[in-house]
Design an enzyme around this catalytic site. Structure first.
Site, mmCIF file in Angstrom:
data_model
loop_
_atom_site.group_PDB
_atom_site.id
_atom_site.type_symbol
_atom_site.label_atom_id
_atom_site.label_comp_id
_atom_site.label_asym_id
_atom_site.label_seq_id
_atom_site.Cartn_x
_atom_site.Cartn_y
_atom_site.Cartn_z
ATOM 1 N N ILE A 140 41.005 43.643 -5.252
ATOM 2 C CA ILE A 140 42.110 43.999 -4.346
ATOM 3 C C ILE A 140 43.383 44.016 -5.176
ATOM 4 O O ILE A 140 43.882 42.958 -5.585
ATOM 5 C CB ILE A 140 42.227 42.975 -3.192
ATOM 6 C CG1 ILE A 140 40.899 42.850 -2.435
ATOM 7 C CG2 ILE A 140 43.356 43.394 -2.237
ATOM 8 C CD1 ILE A 140 40.853 41.682 -1.451
ATOM 9 N N GLU A 154 35.186 38.917 -8.247
ATOM 10 C CA GLU A 154 34.473 37.639 -8.381
ATOM 11 C C GLU A 154 35.206 36.509 -7.664
ATOM 12 O O GLU A 154 34.594 35.661 -7.013
ATOM 13 C CB GLU A 154 34.320 37.255 -9.858
ATOM 14 C CG GLU A 154 33.521 38.242 -10.684
ATOM 15 C CD GLU A 154 34.388 39.264 -11.395
ATOM 16 O OE1 GLU A 154 35.303 39.829 -10.744
ATOM 17 O OE2 GLU A 154 34.171 39.492 -12.587
ATOM 18 N N CYS A 203 36.412 38.606 -16.135
ATOM 19 C CA CYS A 203 37.574 38.370 -16.993
ATOM 20 C C CYS A 203 37.711 36.862 -17.261
ATOM 21 O O CYS A 203 37.058 36.030 -16.624
ATOM 22 C CB CYS A 203 38.850 38.913 -16.342
ATOM 23 S SG CYS A 203 39.511 37.888 -15.012
ATOM 24 N N CYS A 208 38.589 34.667 -14.227
ATOM 25 C CA CYS A 208 37.456 34.435 -13.326
ATOM 26 C C CYS A 208 36.459 33.447 -13.934
ATOM 27 O O CYS A 208 35.877 32.625 -13.220
ATOM 28 C CB CYS A 208 36.763 35.754 -12.998
ATOM 29 S SG CYS A 208 37.706 36.789 -11.864
#
Ligand code: THU
Length: 130
Positions: A43, A55, A86, A89
């Site tokens: 988002i 994630e 990434c 995350c």
């Protein structure tokens, strides 16, 4: 729930992606120990740093319903390359599931498995502050 089915759910979760800036839709599906699955998509935001990855959306949906018992996360991108979480995350997931299996998929559904502990070596955790 097979690995292939979890990857399929991640691929399908991309349909809800809001990614007008990058044009790169990502989906994620996180499996809990009792078989429950929570999905998420990326988002984005006009203020770029406000965007959130698929994630963390999937994991936060589960966490907000009291779930912390994650066993496998699938993440799927929209290119031929396998989509890997990434760094942000990886750290976020490490807080709750340092032993997580991570299935990194491409748009065709091909995937490779990694352990989160391999993707995030020496992650920061509560013990780091002791
Ligand atoms: N993105 C994810 O949602 N997960 C990843 O694993 C990699 C990147 C998103 C963030 C941003 O919306 C877009 O993909 C391009 O970086």
């Amino acid at each position: 729930m097979t690995d292939q089915e979890l990857v399929r759910m991640a691929l399908e979760a991309r349909a809800q992606a809001y990614a007008p800036y990058s044009g790169f839709a990502v989906g994620a599906a996180i499996l809990c120990s009792d078989g429950a699955v929570y999905t998420g998509c990326n988002i984005e935001n006009a203020s770029y740093p406000c965007g959130i990855c698929a994630e963390r959306v999937a994991a936060s949906k589960a966490l907000s319903e009291g779930r912390r018992d994650f066993s496998i996360l699938a993440v799927a991108g929209s290119s031929a390359a396998l989509c890997t979480p990434c760094g942000l995350c990886r750290q976020f997931l490490c807080e709750f599931a340092p032993g997580l299996r991570v299935l990194c998929a491409n748009q065709a559904g091909a995937f490779e498995e990694h352990m989160l502990s391999e993707l995030l070596a020496a992650g920061f955790d509560g013990a780091s502050m002791a």
